[in-house]
Design an enzyme around this catalytic site. Sequence first.
Site, PDB file in Angstrom:
ATOM      1  CB  CYS A 255      -8.928   4.664   5.318  1.00 57.05           C
ATOM      2  SG  CYS A 255      -8.148   3.252   4.514  1.00 57.05           S
TER       3      CYS A 255
HETATM    4  N1  LIG Z   1      -7.382  -1.637   5.254  1.00 58.75           N
HETATM    5  C1  LIG Z   1      -7.827  -0.898   4.257  1.00 58.75           C
HETATM    6  O1  LIG Z   1      -9.006  -0.901   3.975  1.00 58.75           O
HETATM    7  C2  LIG Z   1      -6.891  -0.049   3.416  1.00 58.75           C
HETATM    8  C3  LIG Z   1      -7.381   0.448   2.213  1.00 58.75           C
HETATM    9  C4  LIG Z   1      -6.553   1.207   1.409  1.00 58.75           C
HETATM   10  C5  LIG Z   1      -5.253   1.489   1.812  1.00 58.75           C
HETATM   11  N2  LIG Z   1      -4.780   1.011   3.000  1.00 58.75           N
HETATM   12  C6  LIG Z   1      -3.409   1.327   3.349  1.00 58.75           C
HETATM   13  O2  LIG Z   1      -2.594   0.193   3.124  1.00 58.75           O
HETATM   14  C7  LIG Z   1      -1.568   0.115   4.102  1.00 58.75           C
HETATM   15  C8  LIG Z   1      -1.663  -1.209   4.854  1.00 58.75           C
HETATM   16  O3  LIG Z   1      -2.923  -1.255   5.513  1.00 58.75           O
HETATM   17  P1  LIG Z   1      -3.555  -2.608   6.027  1.00 58.75           P
HETATM   18  O4  LIG Z   1      -4.969  -2.298   6.384  1.00 58.75           O
HETATM   19  O5  LIG Z   1      -3.278  -3.719   5.088  1.00 58.75           O
HETATM   20  O6  LIG Z   1      -2.710  -2.804   7.362  1.00 58.75           O
HETATM   21  P2  LIG Z   1      -2.544  -4.153   8.215  1.00 58.75           P
HETATM   22  O7  LIG Z   1      -2.106  -3.743   9.556  1.00 58.75           O
HETATM   23  O8  LIG Z   1      -3.763  -5.004   8.046  1.00 58.75           O
HETATM   24  O9  LIG Z   1      -1.367  -4.897   7.466  1.00 58.75           O
HETATM   25  C9  LIG Z   1      -0.064  -4.436   7.450  1.00 58.75           C
HETATM   26  C10 LIG Z   1       0.828  -5.621   7.796  1.00 58.75           C
HETATM   27  O10 LIG Z   1       2.175  -5.215   7.637  1.00 58.75           O
HETATM   28  C11 LIG Z   1       2.942  -5.869   8.636  1.00 58.75           C
HETATM   29  N3  LIG Z   1       4.204  -5.165   8.766  1.00 58.75           N
HETATM   30  C12 LIG Z   1       4.493  -4.034   9.451  1.00 58.75           C
HETATM   31  N4  LIG Z   1       5.764  -3.688   9.290  1.00 58.75           N
HETATM   32  C13 LIG Z   1       6.329  -4.616   8.490  1.00 58.75           C
HETATM   33  C14 LIG Z   1       7.630  -4.802   7.978  1.00 58.75           C
HETATM   34  N5  LIG Z   1       8.613  -3.940   8.246  1.00 58.75           N
HETATM   35  N6  LIG Z   1       7.866  -5.885   7.205  1.00 58.75           N
HETATM   36  C15 LIG Z   1       6.867  -6.772   6.919  1.00 58.75           C
HETATM   37  N7  LIG Z   1       5.615  -6.644   7.394  1.00 58.75           N
HETATM   38  C16 LIG Z   1       5.347  -5.573   8.158  1.00 58.75           C
HETATM   39  C17 LIG Z   1       2.045  -5.814   9.854  1.00 58.75           C
HETATM   40  O11 LIG Z   1       2.419  -6.784  10.812  1.00 58.75           O
HETATM   41  C18 LIG Z   1       0.676  -6.081   9.239  1.00 58.75           C
HETATM   42  O12 LIG Z   1       0.337  -7.450   9.237  1.00 58.75           O
HETATM   43  C19 LIG Z   1      -1.753   1.343   4.971  1.00 58.75           C
HETATM   44  O13 LIG Z   1      -0.971   2.384   4.484  1.00 58.75           O
HETATM   45  C20 LIG Z   1      -3.218   1.679   4.787  1.00 58.75           C
HETATM   46  O14 LIG Z   1      -3.490   3.041   5.014  1.00 58.75           O
HETATM   47  C21 LIG Z   1      -5.582   0.218   3.813  1.00 58.75           C
END
Ligand SMILES: NC(=O)c1ccc[n+]([C@@H]2O[C@H](COP(=O)([O-])OP(=O)(O)OC[C@H]3O[C@@H](n4cnc5c(N)ncnc54)[C@H](O)[C@@H]3O)[C@@H](O)[C@H]2O)c1
Length: 423
Positions: A262
């Site tokens: 983030c």
């Molecule tokens: N981690 C946090 O604390 C947090 C908090 C708020 C918002 N976010 C936002 O949420 C979103 C996801 O973050 P995250 O931390 O869960 O990421 P992450 O990397 O933990 O999870 C994302 C997952 O999506 C998968 N992926 C990628 N492309 C794909 C596709 N085309 N089809 C299916 N799966 C696919 C990846 O392999 C991964 O496992 C981001 O935009 C992030 O900024 C994250």
Amino acid sequence: MSPKKLVVIGQGYVGLPLAMRAVEVGFEVVGVEIDPVRTQRLTDGDSYVEDIPSEDLQKAIATGRYLATTDYSAAAGFDFAIITVPTPLREGNPDLSFVEQTGHAIAGHLTPGATVVLESTTYPGTTQELLQPLLEDGSSLKAGIDFYLGYSPERIDPGNPIYGLTNTPKVISGLTPSCLTAVQGLYATLVDTTVSVSGTKEAELTKLLENTFRHVNIALVNELAVFAHDLGIDIWEAIDAASTKPFGYMRFTPGPGVGGHCLPVDPSYLSWQVKRQLGQSFRFIELANDVNEHMPNYVVQRVTSALNERSKAVKGSRVLILGLAYKKNTSDARESPSTRVVQLLAGLGADVRVIDPHVDLTVVHLPEPLPATQVSLTQPEVDVADLTLLLVDHDDFDLSILDGAPVLDTRRVLAPADNIEIL
Ligand SMILES: NC(=O)c1ccc[n+]([C@@H]2O[C@H](COP(=O)([O-])OP(=O)(O)OC[C@H]3O[C@@H](n4cnc5c(N)ncnc54)[C@H](O)[C@@H]3O)[C@@H](O)[C@H]2O)c1
């Protein structure tokens, strides 16, 4: 009545907790995850997200209403799809390729009456300008008429024992009033409180505002920590004292920098958009980036001085680092300042050992191999270190083992003593 089908695309820190909650409230859930290693672990009931214990995942599988798959065809006939794929930076610019791939992939499975929500953090306009046309072109359906589209920022705070998905108010939005009604109907089943805003851009900006606020305030205390040290003033005491003010002040503490998905990323989505659309610099964000990105260098400078005090050079010294994750009690090491500190110290010739029982480097892929050996927190490791550097204060670190050892504590968790230096 058969359960409604909800597809969650991306089974990471955001998507997996959401999928589990959806199973809990009765949806049939398909978790589409392109990483086959992750998908296999999910299928085996082996969670890699610590907010979701493996037992909870196994319970979800046992309901027969949770399937993890790499195959988008399992999304066919969905009622709801929520997109939680990564939105990183590539060479400093937003990389929306994952959102685009997802949009293409689900458009073919979109049917009249279905609802799609984007949760990935992104710049204002993404839902309307990027996702809507992808879904419409790929499905020949119209958003707001044939299907519903919205944006809802995720506020998950990995490792937070009090606030989780259900009890954190969820900001929601829709492209049109009918979209908002559909999105509201979905989230009302998943969370205790929803907060509607009038459009998707406002919801997208909400998330960037929240994270930019944190980023800027952390930069403020980080810069102040550097100056306070040079002025010989205890900033931590000042922060504790300021935090007693019941209004108009919010506590932020210094540290070795910012990490995770983030803070090092999201504010730059906003400054990129301001630059692109208005031709102006978002100076607060650029300054905060500057200050926070420099903190690992500052920590290394303090390591150098601490070793110097003991008549030692960095080169050849054994430095034991506690914590690779970007913050306490999480396994997430993406953009972690610890990895930068390791690289800098190793680059100066230090023999670096790192300890982080939370970080499994087979799951968290770092851009390059760490020039350090991963070890466990044991007395012999502490005894042979020339300096121990506490970068992350995981609750399960037994810090009593550091008694008497030279330590630089960047989190101010150790009691003051002659052997302890505070950032
Ligand atoms: N981690 C946090 O604390 C947090 C908090 C708020 C918002 N976010 C936002 O949420 C979103 C996801 O973050 P995250 O931390 O869960 O990421 P992450 O990397 O933990 O999870 C994302 C997952 O999506 C998968 N992926 C990628 N492309 C794909 C596709 N085309 N089809 C299916 N799966 C696919 C990846 O392999 C991964 O496992 C981001 O935009 C992030 O900024 C994250």
